[in-house]
Scaffold this active site. Structure first.
Site, PDB file in Angstrom:
ATOM      1  N   SER A 675       0.829  -1.199   0.000  1.00  0.00           N
ATOM      2  CA  SER A 675       0.000   0.000   0.000  1.00  0.00           C
ATOM      3  C   SER A 675       0.870   1.258   0.000  1.00  0.00           C
ATOM      4  CB  SER A 675      -0.939  -0.065   1.201  1.00  0.00           C
ATOM      5  OG  SER A 675      -2.013   0.765   0.996  1.00  0.00           O
ATOM      6  N   ASP A 766      -9.370  -5.460  -4.415  1.00  0.00           N
ATOM      7  CA  ASP A 766      -8.941  -4.316  -3.605  1.00  0.00           C
ATOM      8  C   ASP A 766      -9.698  -3.055  -4.041  1.00  0.00           C
ATOM      9  OD1 ASP A 766      -7.570  -2.337  -2.259  1.00  0.00           O
ATOM     10  OD2 ASP A 766      -5.576  -3.022  -2.831  1.00  0.00           O
ATOM     11  N   HIS A 798      -7.575  -5.575  -0.125  1.00  0.00           N
ATOM     12  CA  HIS A 798      -6.335  -4.807   0.031  1.00  0.00           C
ATOM     13  C   HIS A 798      -5.272  -5.525   0.881  1.00  0.00           C
ATOM     14  CE1 HIS A 798      -3.955  -1.242  -0.139  1.00  0.00           C
ATOM     15  NE2 HIS A 798      -4.016  -1.035   1.161  1.00  0.00           N
TER      16      HIS A 798
HETATM   17  C1  LIG Z   1      -5.618   4.827   4.536  1.00  0.00           C
HETATM   18  C2  LIG Z   1      -5.131   3.745   3.670  1.00  0.00           C
HETATM   19  O1  LIG Z   1      -5.745   2.710   3.560  1.00  0.00           O
HETATM   20  N1  LIG Z   1      -4.055   3.999   2.957  1.00  0.00           N
HETATM   21  C3  LIG Z   1      -3.536   3.034   2.084  1.00  0.00           C
HETATM   22  C4  LIG Z   1      -2.919   3.704   0.925  1.00  0.00           C
HETATM   23  C5  LIG Z   1      -2.571   2.218   2.890  1.00  0.00           C
HETATM   24  O2  LIG Z   1      -1.397   2.450   2.908  1.00  0.00           O
HETATM   25  N2  LIG Z   1      -3.150   1.312   3.676  1.00  0.00           N
HETATM   26  C6  LIG Z   1      -2.525   0.721   4.794  1.00  0.00           C
HETATM   27  C7  LIG Z   1      -3.451   0.687   5.956  1.00  0.00           C
HETATM   28  C8  LIG Z   1      -2.047  -0.664   4.568  1.00  0.00           C
HETATM   29  O3  LIG Z   1      -1.091  -1.060   5.260  1.00  0.00           O
HETATM   30  O4  LIG Z   1      -2.609  -1.371   3.760  1.00  0.00           O
END
Ligand SMILES: CC(=O)N[C@@H](C)C(=O)N[C@@H](C)C(=O)O
Length: 822
Positions: A675, A766, A798
């Protein structure tokens, strides 16, 4: 196998493993290996996948067999060996929750632990319960007598003991259109069972956020959160549109789509509106809490203290979403407030019979109008105070997570809030603190009953730098004490209270979890009056291989000085940040691990996947760059508007600091992140192309300009790219200037410099960072001849955390890094 493998071999890997890019041609040593197993069947013609074998299958027909698609034949033995070791790590259990009960004979107490263990074959997490009798004699070490076997909880969504501990609610959410089942168990038998039809409500929420299941003190009513039934879809048959609509199914008609309805985004597919319901355990009747408008989603319900002769109230959280529901998973920046409403079983008979459920009949009261976020309501044991957590800093700044605060209001027995009633800050937002002192509250869940027997001390877990600690909070004075040992650099997390004692779990990157029991020795609460014991338990058993490899590892938490102090807008941003260094041999290759968010944190706790990678012979540098949780609000806010530069430079400075410290001399460096951690991974291979021998990115953010139109959190792209001015810019229709800014902040803008072989692990479902982000970037790398491999998990979201997907991801990461770093 539910997973699909896509191995896009770049042309260069087919031509003897040469990695080609427009700037540079590099020849990699390639070993052609002919594998002669005991019964030779295969000839490996290329290190990648050109392989022909003829074997007799079980039906006796001889068909040419292909190598499994995506398995690099030159690495097949490594793949097989790592898969065995990984299975040993994967099978280690996790404690999800725990409860304590008074013992029947009045001596000691009982502990009940809900444990989960991945089942790879079934691609599910097995859940089971294991119990222990806890005996303790004053200051002696407590003893736990464990039940001989765990009991499996097949098909159980959640369990909730009643306040007296004499009953247990078991909820079974059904798939498809079957009813939800509630079971009420006493100590030795099933007392009652209720089937709740889909026309009453859908699944009960057990998501840890909207979720709330609360017994009243008489233990005859349970309030809970479940999905409000969707309105019927238009029905058509051979005569065209059928007026009125119906939810009934028959063979001579079909349902249209009606209109698109917003849902709560990532992990909430199919969830439009959580509502509050109450079941009467004597009659089995279920009633809806009325007066909730369609634009308000509600959750985290609790009963207000019960007072004879007075209407009974429920207190809950409401999130409003008028125009659009933005993703809420990992996003604490969604405004929310506490509300109170009269229990539907404590209304006048004529009110209940009224079918309309209109707001005027069931007025709700907003208890927290003066604050932008209020969640996790908890009443003090005497019923005088209502305590709640707040994410107001997150809501007000737009950061998806930030420093929390804790507040108190005085509860008025009629469930209404006097407008002159003050809201007290018990723990305010800490902007910046002195080295070693409380950095601020980072806590997003509270025990159902977090109270010590003095009725004013709450016990909770909070992040403190790179570890979790257990704190006591005096809710009247606001005094905060750290009760987990100050000298420990392991992570401590509370499981349950056993009267005034604490049942906790501790772990570190090199120690599997361990149950601990904390005894309050002195009468004064807080200070250093807690004594802790390690409790031996059968829960965290692990193989000799795992034990042996962990015993060779050590870790420390390093302080990394900020490089460009003059660039910092606040004092908090100039303070050193932290990185966790896990090592065995100094010359091992190094994996740099980067968390997502970006406002999240990597804890110095046991993580199976990281422990697996260290056991393969890699040292790890896990960087909590500025912007991470646990270091004060100024340091966190310093990242807004500076992603792709400040965070990238912090990671590079951490690597340099480690190397200059002399602790390690890595032969090669790899980088891994998911992410926003994948955003950093792909930025690093673009901005520092000579430093990384391999990379792996899980659902990475590679192109914010593409993400903004496809993600469930377009606001995130604006907040993180524009910083404090994001609100003036935010729109669902980005301008060319916005898109250009997003592009310039994204890893894709550095793609021409990349030469690092990169593995992509992508979840096709995702909604947060849609698969298109990783695919676009990976295809662009392949176009440039950079070695890469893409694995798409068709049913994963995700987090890519389905047991088989998690297993295959880390197996591929281990093999990829071995291939390019050793
Ligand atoms: C707020 C969020 O979901 N941001 C994403 C871009 C991200 O980095 N998510 C994190 C929580 C993750 O570790 O998946």
């Amino acid at each position: 196998m539910a997973t699909l493998l896509h191995h896009f071999c770049s042309s260069s890997t087919f031509s003897n493993g040469c990695v080609k890019n427009p700037l540079q041609f590099q020849i990699r040593p390639v070993s052609f290996r002919f594998i002669f197993p005991p019964h030779p069947r295969r000839i490996s013609l290329s290190p990648q996948r050109l392989l022909v074998s003829f074997s007799m299958d079980s039906h006796g027909a001889g068909y040419p067999k292909e190598a499994p698609f995506g398995v690099d034949m030159a690495m097949e033995e490594e793949y097989a060996a790592q898969s065995k070791l990984l299975q040993d790590f994967v099978s280690i259990c996790n404690i999800e929750r725990a409860w304590t009960f008074k013992s029947e004979n009045g001596k000691g107490s009982m502990g009940m632990f809900s444990v989960s263990q991945p089942n790879l074959l079934a691609n599910k997490r097995k859940k089971f319960i294991i119990s222990a009798h806890i005996s303790k004699e004053r200051t002696e070490a407590p003893t736990f007598q464990w039940s001989p076997f765990p009991v499996e909880m097949t098909g159980v969504s959640t369990i909730v003991p009643s306040p007296s501990g004499s009953k247990l609610l078991v909820v079974r959410n059904a798939d498809n259109e079957c009813p939800t089942q509630f079971e009420i168990w006493s100590h030795c038998q099933l007392e009652n069972e209720f089937q709740i039809a889909q026309s009453v409500h859908g699944s009960v929420y057990t998501d840890g956020w909207f979720e709330g299941i609360s017994w009243n003190s008489e233990e005859n009513l349970i309030a809970y959160v479940a999905e409000v039934p969707a309105p019927p879809k238009p029905t058509f048959n051979s005569n065209g549109y059928k007026k009125g609509g119906s939810n009934e199914k028959d063979c001579s008609s079909w349902k249209g789509q009606g209109e698109f309805e917003e849902e709560w985004g990532e992990t909430y597919a199919g969830k439009r509106q959580p509502g509050i319901f109450v079941i009467n355990l004597e009659s089995g009747e279920v009633r809806t809490l009325g007066g909730i408008s369609k634009s308000l989603s509600v959750g985290q319900v609790v009963w207000a203290p019960e007072i004879e002769g007075i209407h009974q109230y429920l207190v809950f959280v409401g999130w409003s979403a008028d125009k659009r529901k933005l993703g809420i998973k990992y996003c604490y920046n969604r405004p929310c407030a506490l509300y109170s409403g009269r229990s539907p079983f404590h209304c006048e008979a004529n009110e209940v019979e009224s079918k309309n459920n209109v707001a005027e009949d069931f007025p709700l009261c907003n208890l927290t109008p003066s604050i932008s976020s209020a969640c996790h309501p908890r009443f003090s044991p005497d019923g005088k105070y209502l305590l709640f957590l707040s994410c107001k800093s997150s809501v007000d700044s737009g950061a998806h997570s930030a420093t929390n605060s804790l507040h108190r209001i005085h509860w008025l027995i009629d469930g209404k809030l006097n407008s002159s009633e003050t809201l007290y800050d018990v723990i305010p937002i800490i902007m910046n603190s002195e080295e070693g002192s409380f950095p601020g509250l980072y806590c997003l869940s509270l025990l159902k009953n977090p109270w010590l027997s003095d009725g004013r001390t709450m016990v909770l877990t909070s992040i403190w730098g790179s570890i979790e600690v257990i704190l006591t909070v005096d809710v009247l004075s606001g005094n905060v004490s750290r009760v987990s040992p100050v000298k420990s650099n392991s992570s401590w997390s509370i499981l349950a209270l056993d009267r005034d004692n604490i049942l906790a779990v501790t772990s570190s990157p090199v120690d599997v979890p361990q149950i601990n029991y904390g005894l309050l020795i002195e009468n004064s609460i807080g200070g250093d009056s807690w004594r802790w014991w390690d409790i031996s338990s059968p829960i965290f058993k692990c193989s000799e291989k795992v034990k042996k490899s962990l015993s060779t590892l050590q870790f420390n938490i390093m302080k990394i000085p900020v490089k460009d102090v003059s660039d910092c807008r606040t004092k908090g941003a100039t303070k050193p940040y932290e990185a966790i260094f896990v090592s065995s041999e100094a010359t091992n290759p190094l994996i740099v691990i980067l968390h997502g968010g970006p406002h999240s944190v990597s804890l110095a706790s046991f993580t199976k996947s990281s422990a697996f990678l260290s056991s393969l012979g890699f040292n790890l540098l896990i960087v909590n760059y500025r912007g991470s949780l646990g270091f004060g609000e100024e340091a966190l806010q310093s990242l807004l508007g500076r992603i792709g530069s400040q965070d990238v430079n912090d990671v590079i400075a951490a690597i340099d600091h480690l190397i200059h410290s002399g602790l390690t001399n890595p032969s090669k460096i790899a980088v891994l992140g998911g992410s926003h951690g994948g955003f950093l991974t792909t930025h690093l291979i673009g901005q520092a192309p000579d430093r990384f021998a391999a990379a792996a990115a899980r659902n990475p953010v590679c192109n914010l300009a593409l993400m903004t139109g496809t993600t469930d959190i377009p606001d995130w792209c604006y907040v993180e790219s524009c910083g404090p001015s994001w609100k003036e810019n935010y729109t669902e229709a980005p301008s060319a200037e916005h898109l250009s800014l997003f592009h310039s902040k994204s890893p894709i803008s550095h793609i021409s410099k990349v030469k690092t072989p990169t593995l992509f692990l992508l979840g096709a479902q995702d909604l947060r960072v849609p698969v298109s982000n990783g695919l676009q970037y990976a295809r662009a790398l392949k176009e440039r001849g950079v070695d890469c491999k893409i694995i798409v998990f068709p049913s994963d979201v995700h987090s890519i955390d389905k047991p088989q997907s998690d297993f295959e991801s880390f197996l591929n990461i281990g093999v990829w890094f071995k291939k390019y770093c050793t």
